[in-house]
Write a protein that holds these residues in place. Structure first.
Motif, short mmCIF file in Angstrom:
data_model
loop_
_atom_site.label_atom_id
_atom_site.label_comp_id
_atom_site.label_asym_id
_atom_site.label_seq_id
_atom_site.Cartn_x
_atom_site.Cartn_y
_atom_site.Cartn_z
N LEU A 273 7.63 0.33 -2.55
CA LEU A 273 6.71 1.16 -3.33
C LEU A 273 6.49 2.53 -2.70
O LEU A 273 5.48 3.19 -2.98
CB LEU A 273 5.37 0.44 -3.49
CG LEU A 273 5.41 -0.94 -4.17
CD1 LEU A 273 4.04 -1.60 -4.12
CD2 LEU A 273 5.89 -0.80 -5.62
N ARG A 274 7.42 2.98 -1.88
CA ARG A 274 7.22 4.23 -1.15
C ARG A 274 7.15 5.46 -2.06
O ARG A 274 6.61 6.50 -1.67
CB ARG A 274 8.32 4.42 -0.11
CG ARG A 274 9.72 4.53 -0.70
CD ARG A 274 10.77 4.55 0.41
NE ARG A 274 12.13 4.68 -0.13
CZ ARG A 274 12.86 3.68 -0.56
NH1 ARG A 274 12.35 2.45 -0.55
NH2 ARG A 274 14.09 3.89 -1.01
N ASP A 275 7.72 5.37 -3.25
CA ASP A 275 7.70 6.51 -4.17
C ASP A 275 6.53 6.47 -5.15
O ASP A 275 6.44 7.32 -6.04
CB ASP A 275 9.00 6.57 -4.97
CG ASP A 275 10.20 6.93 -4.11
OD1 ASP A 275 9.99 7.62 -3.08
OD2 ASP A 275 11.32 6.51 -4.42
N ALA A 276 5.67 5.47 -5.02
CA ALA A 276 4.51 5.37 -5.91
C ALA A 276 3.48 6.43 -5.56
O ALA A 276 3.38 6.86 -4.40
CB ALA A 276 3.90 3.97 -5.82
N PRO A 277 2.70 6.89 -6.53
CA PRO A 277 1.64 7.87 -6.23
C PRO A 277 0.64 7.31 -5.21
O PRO A 277 0.41 6.09 -5.15
CB PRO A 277 0.98 8.09 -7.59
CG PRO A 277 2.01 7.69 -8.60
CD PRO A 277 2.79 6.58 -7.95
N ALA A 278 0.06 8.20 -4.44
CA ALA A 278 -0.88 7.78 -3.40
C ALA A 278 -2.07 7.03 -4.00
O ALA A 278 -2.57 6.06 -3.41
CB ALA A 278 -1.36 9.00 -2.61
N ALA B 62 6.43 4.38 -10.11
CA ALA B 62 6.15 3.73 -8.83
C ALA B 62 7.41 3.40 -8.04
O ALA B 62 7.34 3.23 -6.82
CB ALA B 62 5.34 2.45 -9.06
N LEU B 63 8.55 3.29 -8.71
CA LEU B 63 9.79 2.91 -8.05
C LEU B 63 10.80 4.04 -8.18
O LEU B 63 10.81 4.78 -9.17
CB LEU B 63 10.37 1.64 -8.69
CG LEU B 63 9.44 0.42 -8.70
CD1 LEU B 63 10.04 -0.71 -9.54
CD2 LEU B 63 9.19 -0.07 -7.27
N SER B 64 11.66 4.17 -7.19
CA SER B 64 12.64 5.25 -7.18
C SER B 64 13.69 5.02 -8.26
O SER B 64 13.99 3.88 -8.65
CB SER B 64 13.30 5.36 -5.81
OG SER B 64 14.08 4.21 -5.54
#
Length: 544
Positions: free
Chosen positions: A312-317, A360-362
């Motif tokens: 989930l690293r590309d999900a919004p903060a 949320a996903l790349s």
């Protein structure tokens, strides 16, 4: 394609004319006539039966030279004896002559015997390949038996030392094939038990998966997968597709991993997923949520941190800050599998609900999941509509029903179970027979020496030391191979062997089953050693 050289050239010219780079190759003969696919999964069974039959041919010729000696005594030459011995293959040829018309009749009812020439070629190749090693072994054994001295052969000469080496050596591949067959059988049973065709068809409904065309597309470029992923993201946003991606995720404790299923709101609409309190999950008005299976000891805080740092690293903060954690009721989650390398039903998986996968996903991850069948379209109509509205319509080669794939996988798995049962039974019988033949041949050669040891009061272990040492060596080799196979199949936490794979999940059971089969063969061998030892003592070493 079927055709001659002119048809091949015409096809190449037509494809070249519309801008394709074209290469062609001839399909191997064994595949054209159906043999290559027909024996898929049965090579171990064929190998062990061929091995056992070849050893029996040697025992019937080199180990029992009296028949050849009697014929020589009647003035027959080596060539005449060899022809007489090989004439015994007429029984096998008679079986083929009876079986081939029966098979042809069955095919005639099935498809009208569409290609008689192909059927004839397949029968000739298959029968020739199976009979050739047996005929060759029988011929070599007959020639060796004819070279034995007449007096020794008529008296019942002791088996030659090389024959004993061949017998003991043949036990090694037989045991290794037994180990391989045991692992194959347990793996096939695991695939069958991971789901049932009727249940999978009901769960799959009308959903379909896309097959991405890998070649000659630029699959090694990032832009290609980003385009595929963007297409998947748009399909998920518009409700044409749903997400059901079974993967292994880090638990946050070192290299420890756990199975997880990433889904979206569309999945929860089709599948009845219940929380620990019995309420159905709908994810209405909620953000990303993580649901732990019942009775798990995974630290939820570390798990959420690991998911936030990778999947989930590309999900919004804001979405990462609002991740909630809950617990599931005891149940099985359907994974919409694309093949048999992933369990259809997961009872120990973490459920990660991502309401908006496209944000949320790349794109790279979504493209990868689309190519592996983890982005599932609700129907064939929805898939065709999404493909027509995109700029990647040439990147897909087929739209396949998930239910159709599940039914085909179940059929293949059931076939492999039957082959596995036959393989284990045949390997066990051959291994036990070779153990008994090895003990008998050893007694025939060294019976008098053994009786002398027994008469002198030598203990059983010392009197049978050579056979017991060989048995220990064979058991050690088999145990090492079993452990090595288990080590190569067990879940490794690195993604090479996933715990989602039913074959990998049952690696420990398969190793235990193989060890049990080896133990039974060892018991059979020890019983043969003890029985033949008593026989030598009773006959005073004159049993040969």
């Amino acid at each position: 394609m079927f055709g001659d050289e002119r048809a091949r050239r015409a096809t190449i010219d037509a494809l070249t004319g519309v801008g394709y780079d074209v290469t062609s190759e001839r399909t191997p003969l064994l595949r054209r006539v159906g043999i290559a696919d027909g024996i898929n999964g049965a090579l171990g069974l064929i190998a062990v039966l061929t091995l056992g039959s070849s050893v029996l041919c040697l025992m019937g010729t080199v180990g029992s030279p009296r028949r050849c000696a009697v014929r020589r005594l009647h003035g027959r030459g080596t060539a005449s004896i060899l022809l007489a011995e090989l004439a015994e293959t007429r029984t096998a040829l008679l079986i083929v002559a009876i079986a081939a018309p029966c098979a042809a009749t069955a095919l005639a009812f099935h498809n009208g015997l569409a290609d008689v020439m192909t059927f004839g070629v397949a029968v000739a190749i298959l029968c020739g390949a199976l009979l050739a090693p047996l005929v060759a072994t029988h011929a070599v054994g007959t020639l060796v038996a004819c070279r034995r001295p007449m007096a020794e052969a008529l008296r019942g000469a002791r088996p030659p030392g090389p024959l004993l080496v061949v017998l003991q050596g043949a036990r090694v591949p037989a045991l290794l094939l037994l180990v391989a067959a045991a692992f194959d059988l347990v793996g096939a049973v695991a695939v069958v038990r991971s789901g049932s065709a009727e249940r999978d068809l009901r769960a799959a409904g009308e959903t379909v998966q896309l097959w991405v065309t890998p070649d000659p597309r630029p699959v090694d470029t990032q832009s290609y997968w980003d385009r595929i992923g963007e297409f998947a993201g748009r399909a998920l946003d518009h409700g044409d597709a749903l997400l059901a991606a079974p993967v292994e995720v880090s638990t946050g404790h070192g290299r420890s991993v756990a199975p997880a299923l990433f889904v979206d709101s569309g999945y929860l609409q089709l599948q009845d997923v219940r929380a620990e309190d019995g309420t159905r999950l709908t994810n209405a008005g909620r953000g990303i949520s993580v649901w732990l299976p019942e009775h798990t000891e995974i630290d939820s805080d570390r798990l959420v941190q690991a998911l936030s740092e990778w999947e989930l690293r590309d999900a919004p903060a804001a979405a990462l800050a609002g991740i909630t954690v809950g617990r599931l009721a005891a149940q099985e989650l359907y994974s919409y599998p694309g093949d048999s390398t992933s369990r259809a039903w997961l009872d120990d998986a973490i459920l990660v609900v991502v309401p908006e996968p496209a944000s949320a996903l790349s794109a790279d991850l979504l493209g990868s999941w689309l190519s592996s069948g983890d982005v599932v379209f609700g129907s064939r109509v929805a898939a065709e509509r999404a493909i027509r509205a995109s700029d990647v319509d040439r990147e897909f080669s087929a739209v396949v029903d998930v239910g159709q794939v599940a039914a085909e996988e179940a059929r293949i798995a059931a076939r492999m179970v039957g082959i596995g049962v036959a393989g284990v039974a045949s390997a066990f019988v051959v291994s036990g027979a070779l153990a008994a033949l090895s003990a008998i041949a050893h007694r025939r050669r060294y019976g008098r020496a053994h009786f002398a040891k027994v008469a002198a009061g030598t203990p059983f272990l010392r009197a049978n030391g050579s056979l017991l040492v060989i048995e220990a060596m064979l058991l050690t080799v088999s145990a090492v191979v079993t452990i090595n196979t288990w080590w190569g199949l067990r879940p490794d936490g690195a993604g090479l062997h996933s715990s989602l794979d039913p074959v990998t999940q049952t690696a420990g059971v398969a190793a235990a089953f193989a060890a049990g089969a080896l133990a039974l063969v060892c018991v059979t061998s020890l019983a043969a050693i003890a029985t033949t030892a008593r026989g030598v003592t009773r006959t005073r070493g004159n049993g040969s």
